[in-house]
Structure formats: structure tokens, C-alpha cells
Design a protein around this motif. Structure first.
Motif, PDB file in Angstrom:
ATOM      1  N   MET A  22       0.941  -1.527   0.299  1.00 18.24           N
ATOM      2  CA  MET A  22      -0.312  -0.098   0.715  1.00 18.24           C
ATOM      3  C   MET A  22       1.210   1.637  -0.108  1.00 18.24           C
ATOM      4  SD  MET A  22      -3.069   0.690   2.613  1.00 18.24           S
ATOM      5  CE  MET A  22      -4.046   2.667   2.615  1.00 18.24           C
ATOM      6  N   ILE A  23       0.547   2.405  -0.539  1.00 17.70           N
ATOM      7  CA  ILE A  23       0.827   3.582  -0.920  1.00 17.70           C
ATOM      8  C   ILE A  23       0.942   4.454   0.227  1.00 17.70           C
ATOM      9  CG2 ILE A  23       1.593   5.178  -1.794  1.00 17.70           C
ATOM     10  CD1 ILE A  23       0.836   4.158  -4.442  1.00 17.70           C
ATOM     11  N   ASP A  24       1.678   4.689   1.829  1.00 19.01           N
ATOM     12  CA  ASP A  24       2.389   5.244   1.940  1.00 19.01           C
ATOM     13  C   ASP A  24       1.813   7.008   1.257  1.00 19.01           C
ATOM     14  OD1 ASP A  24       1.560   7.356   4.503  1.00 19.01           O
ATOM     15  OD2 ASP A  24       3.387   5.583   5.487  1.00 19.01           O
ATOM     16  N   VAL A  25       0.922   7.608   1.473  1.00 22.35           N
ATOM     17  CA  VAL A  25       0.746   8.898   0.926  1.00 22.35           C
ATOM     18  C   VAL A  25       1.629  10.422   1.409  1.00 22.35           C
ATOM     19  CG1 VAL A  25      -0.805  10.616  -0.033  1.00 22.35           C
ATOM     20  CG2 VAL A  25      -1.001   8.392  -0.902  1.00 22.35           C
ATOM     21  N   LYS A  26       1.078  10.006   2.674  1.00 20.16           N
ATOM     22  CA  LYS A  26       1.404  10.691   3.644  1.00 20.16           C
ATOM     23  C   LYS A  26       3.065  10.958   3.907  1.00 20.16           C
ATOM     24  CE  LYS A  26       0.836  12.459   8.853  1.00 20.16           C
ATOM     25  NZ  LYS A  26       0.256  12.581  10.039  1.00 20.16           N
ATOM     26  N   MET A  27       3.851  10.191   3.948  1.00 21.66           N
ATOM     27  CA  MET A  27       5.390   9.762   3.641  1.00 21.66           C
ATOM     28  C   MET A  27       5.366  10.032   2.470  1.00 21.66           C
ATOM     29  SD  MET A  27       8.106   9.051   5.081  1.00 21.66           S
ATOM     30  CE  MET A  27       6.861   7.872   6.733  1.00 21.66           C
ATOM     31  N   LEU A  28       4.824   9.632   1.621  1.00 19.48           N
ATOM     32  CA  LEU A  28       5.869  10.493   0.565  1.00 19.48           C
ATOM     33  C   LEU A  28       5.484  12.282  -0.280  1.00 19.48           C
ATOM     34  CD1 LEU A  28       3.814   7.808  -2.399  1.00 19.48           C
ATOM     35  CD2 LEU A  28       6.474   8.001  -1.227  1.00 19.48           C
ATOM     36  N   LEU A  29       4.579  12.303   0.469  1.00 16.40           N
ATOM     37  CA  LEU A  29       4.374  14.155   0.572  1.00 16.40           C
ATOM     38  C   LEU A  29       5.293  14.529   1.911  1.00 16.40           C
ATOM     39  CD1 LEU A  29       0.392  14.377   1.212  1.00 16.40           C
ATOM     40  CD2 LEU A  29       2.019  15.084  -1.197  1.00 16.40           C
ATOM     41  N   ASP A  81      12.892   0.396   0.697  1.00 17.56           N
ATOM     42  CA  ASP A  81      12.777  -0.925   0.181  1.00 17.56           C
ATOM     43  C   ASP A  81      11.076  -0.508  -0.824  1.00 17.56           C
ATOM     44  OD1 ASP A  81      11.616  -0.088   2.390  1.00 17.56           O
ATOM     45  OD2 ASP A  81       9.762  -1.378   2.242  1.00 17.56           O
ATOM     46  N   ASN A  82      10.530   0.778  -1.030  1.00 13.19           N
ATOM     47  CA  ASN A  82       9.998   1.204  -1.918  1.00 13.19           C
ATOM     48  C   ASN A  82      10.457   2.499  -3.125  1.00 13.19           C
ATOM     49  OD1 ASN A  82       7.156   2.886  -3.216  1.00 13.19           O
ATOM     50  ND2 ASN A  82       6.619   3.005  -1.588  1.00 13.19           N
ATOM     51  N   PRO A  83      10.668   1.625  -4.336  1.00 13.31           N
ATOM     52  CA  PRO A  83      11.327   3.232  -4.869  1.00 13.31           C
ATOM     53  C   PRO A  83      10.769   3.826  -5.633  1.00 13.31           C
ATOM     54  CG  PRO A  83      11.201   0.442  -6.060  1.00 13.31           C
ATOM     55  CD  PRO A  83      10.914   0.436  -4.860  1.00 13.31           C
ATOM     56  N   LEU A  84       9.804   4.036  -4.694  1.00 16.04           N
ATOM     57  CA  LEU A  84       8.830   5.751  -4.545  1.00 16.04           C
ATOM     58  C   LEU A  84       9.190   6.280  -4.007  1.00 16.04           C
ATOM     59  CD1 LEU A  84       6.173   6.532  -6.704  1.00 16.04           C
ATOM     60  CD2 LEU A  84       4.525   5.820  -4.785  1.00 16.04           C
ATOM     61  N   ASN A  85       9.424   6.501  -3.385  1.00 14.12           N
ATOM     62  CA  ASN A  85      10.092   7.028  -1.968  1.00 14.12           C
ATOM     63  C   ASN A  85      10.873   7.624  -2.261  1.00 14.12           C
ATOM     64  OD1 ASN A  85       8.259   6.148   0.170  1.00 14.12           O
ATOM     65  ND2 ASN A  85       9.785   5.165   0.685  1.00 14.12           N
ATOM     66  N   LEU A  86      12.190   7.273  -3.435  1.00 12.26           N
ATOM     67  CA  LEU A  86      13.882   7.546  -3.635  1.00 12.26           C
ATOM     68  C   LEU A  86      12.928   8.419  -5.157  1.00 12.26           C
ATOM     69  CD1 LEU A  86      16.174   7.602  -4.010  1.00 12.26           C
ATOM     70  CD2 LEU A  86      16.178   5.825  -5.992  1.00 12.26           C
ATOM     71  N   PHE A  87      11.811   8.063  -5.791  1.00  8.08           N
ATOM     72  CA  PHE A  87      11.233   9.114  -7.060  1.00  8.08           C
ATOM     73  C   PHE A  87      10.657   9.611  -6.002  1.00  8.08           C
ATOM     74  CE2 PHE A  87       7.875  10.758  -9.301  1.00  8.08           C
ATOM     75  CZ  PHE A  87       8.718  10.711 -10.378  1.00  8.08           C
ATOM     76  N   VAL A  88      10.165  10.260  -5.185  1.00  6.97           N
ATOM     77  CA  VAL A  88       9.373  11.285  -4.742  1.00  6.97           C
ATOM     78  C   VAL A  88      10.657  12.604  -4.257  1.00  6.97           C
ATOM     79  CG1 VAL A  88       7.883  12.384  -3.058  1.00  6.97           C
ATOM     80  CG2 VAL A  88       7.392  10.502  -3.987  1.00  6.97           C
ATOM     81  N   TYR A  89      11.353  11.965  -3.685  1.00  7.22           N
ATOM     82  CA  TYR A  89      12.817  12.286  -3.122  1.00  7.22           C
ATOM     83  C   TYR A  89      13.464  13.050  -3.814  1.00  7.22           C
ATOM     84  CZ  TYR A  89      16.750  13.017  -0.331  1.00  7.22           C
ATOM     85  OH  TYR A  89      18.429  13.767   0.514  1.00  7.22           O
ATOM     86  N   ALA A  90      13.646  12.300  -5.267  1.00  4.84           N
ATOM     87  CA  ALA A  90      14.530  13.668  -6.301  1.00  4.84           C
ATOM     88  C   ALA A  90      13.375  14.463  -7.211  1.00  4.84           C
ATOM     89  CB  ALA A  90      14.858  11.930  -7.235  1.00  4.84           C
ATOM     90  N   LEU A  91      12.607  13.544  -7.070  1.00  2.00           N
ATOM     91  CA  LEU A  91      11.593  15.317  -7.670  1.00  2.00           C
ATOM     92  C   LEU A  91      11.471  16.341  -7.002  1.00  2.00           C
ATOM     93  CD1 LEU A  91       9.085  16.113  -9.745  1.00  2.00           C
ATOM     94  CD2 LEU A  91       6.938  14.658  -7.279  1.00  2.00           C
ATOM     95  N   GLY A  92      11.078  15.996  -5.423  1.00  2.00           N
ATOM     96  CA  GLY A  92      11.494  17.205  -4.584  1.00  2.00           C
ATOM     97  C   GLY A  92      12.420  17.805  -4.991  1.00  2.00           C
ATOM     98  N   TYR A  93      13.768  17.578  -4.994  1.00  2.00           N
ATOM     99  CA  TYR A  93      15.011  17.532  -5.420  1.00  2.00           C
ATOM    100  C   TYR A  93      14.766  18.542  -6.807  1.00  2.00           C
ATOM    101  CZ  TYR A  93      20.276  18.151  -5.784  1.00  2.00           C
ATOM    102  OH  TYR A  93      21.628  17.669  -6.114  1.00  2.00           O
TER     103      TYR A  93
END
Length: 181
Positions: free
Chosen positions: A1-8, A59-71
């Protein structure tokens, strides 16, 4: 499940870090010796917080993507903020294609508008040229270009940011601003 709060949180933490990083770098390059280190303290604190959030959740590549997007978004916003602040000064060389009376009045008009102007005459391929060396705050940069183009739309204009300013009537004004930083 995607943790939207964590991604934000990851996005906004890295966005804030990179925005501050971009501003701190520009402040450092322009010689703001007091504010740049203070910004860097906030910047590194935010950086460590954001990086630890991503490293603890690789473990969630989406976290890395969102980190790079924030960058990426942080760099863009940092540059826009610095453009709005328009810190520092520019030196503009305007070469006018001929020396009409209207063009010869341009230095006076520029000085009355608050710009520092030095006038020289030069010889170009097609004849005599009026060369204006103009010192301006970056906040007045766009208005300067517009004023020059109103008088001579074919003016050849080059600008750069001086690293060191000494002498001339602007020195006292520039020194006061540099001493405050």
C-alpha cells in the motif's frame, strides 16, 4: 500500500532542503557572509531529516522517486525566488549603432533614473558607435533594458555580474549594502 503521507513528507522535506540549498549557494556567491551560514544550518538539518526518511525506506522505489522530484522542484523554485530577490548588481554594456542626438541624451536619462553611466565612443564596422557602461542593481535590470530599447531598439546589450566594485559615485551605496551582509 502507498503511504501518501510519507511520500508528501519526503517530497516537501527535500523540496525545502534544495530550495534553501539553491538560495544559500547564490547568497554565498554574492558575498552575503552573515545570512548564508544561517541558511546553511537550516538546510543541513532538513537534509539529514529527509535523507534518513528515504534511507530507512529504500524498499519502496517510489520514495526515492519522490525524493528526486522534490530535489528538481526545489531547484526550480530556489532559482525563481533568487530572481525575485534580485540580489546584487549588474554591469551592462550597451553599444548604440550610431550617435544621433536622441542617443547622446540616453546617458543623461539613465543617470536621472538612478543608473551609473560611463560613455565612450568607438569605431564599429559601419562607423562611429556610442558605448555605455552602466552599473545597476539587479532589481532595476529589466527597467534598464526597456529604457535602452525605447531610445534605440537596435542597441547591442551585454550584461554580467561584477564581483568587485570600487570607486565611482556608487561606492558608498554599494559598501553600505555589502557591510550589512
Amino acid at each position: 500500500m502507498i503511504d501518501v503521507k510519507m511520500l508528501l513528507m519526503i517530497f516537501f522535506i527535500n523540496f525545502a532542503y534544495i530550495t534553501l540549498n539553491t538560495l544559500r549557494f547564490m547568497l554565498t556567491m554574492k558575498g552575503y557572509r552573515l545570512i548564508a551560514p544561517i541558511v546553511s544550518m537550516a538546510e543541513i538539518t532538513i537534509y539529514i531529516l529527509g535523507l534518513s526518511m528515504v534511507l530507512n525506506r529504500l524498499d519502496n522505489p517510489l520514495n526515492l522517486f519522490v525524493y528526486a522530484l522534490g530535489y528538481a522542484v526545489g531547484i526550480s523554485v530556489g532559482i525563481r525566488i533568487e530572481d525575485k530577490l534580485a540580489l546584487g548588481y549588474i554591469m551592462v554594456t550597451a553599444i548604440l549603432p550610431s550617435t544621433t542626438e536622441e542617443q547622446k541624451n540616453l546617458p543623461k536619462i539613465l543617470r536621472e533614473s538612478g543608473y551609473g553611466v560611463t560613455v565612450t565612443y568607438a569605431q564599429g564596422l559601419e562607423g562611429e558607435r556610442l558605448v555605455l557602461e552602466i552599473l545597476s542593481s539587479r532589481k532595476m535590470e529589466r527597467a534598464l533594458y526597456q529604457l535602452i530599447k525605447e531610445i534605440e531598439e537596435h542597441a547591442f546589450i551585454i550584461s554580467y555580474e561584477p564581483k568587485y566594485i570600487s570607486g565611482g559615485f556608487w561606492t558608498k551605496k554599494v559598501r553600505k549594502r555589502q557591510d550589512q551582509h
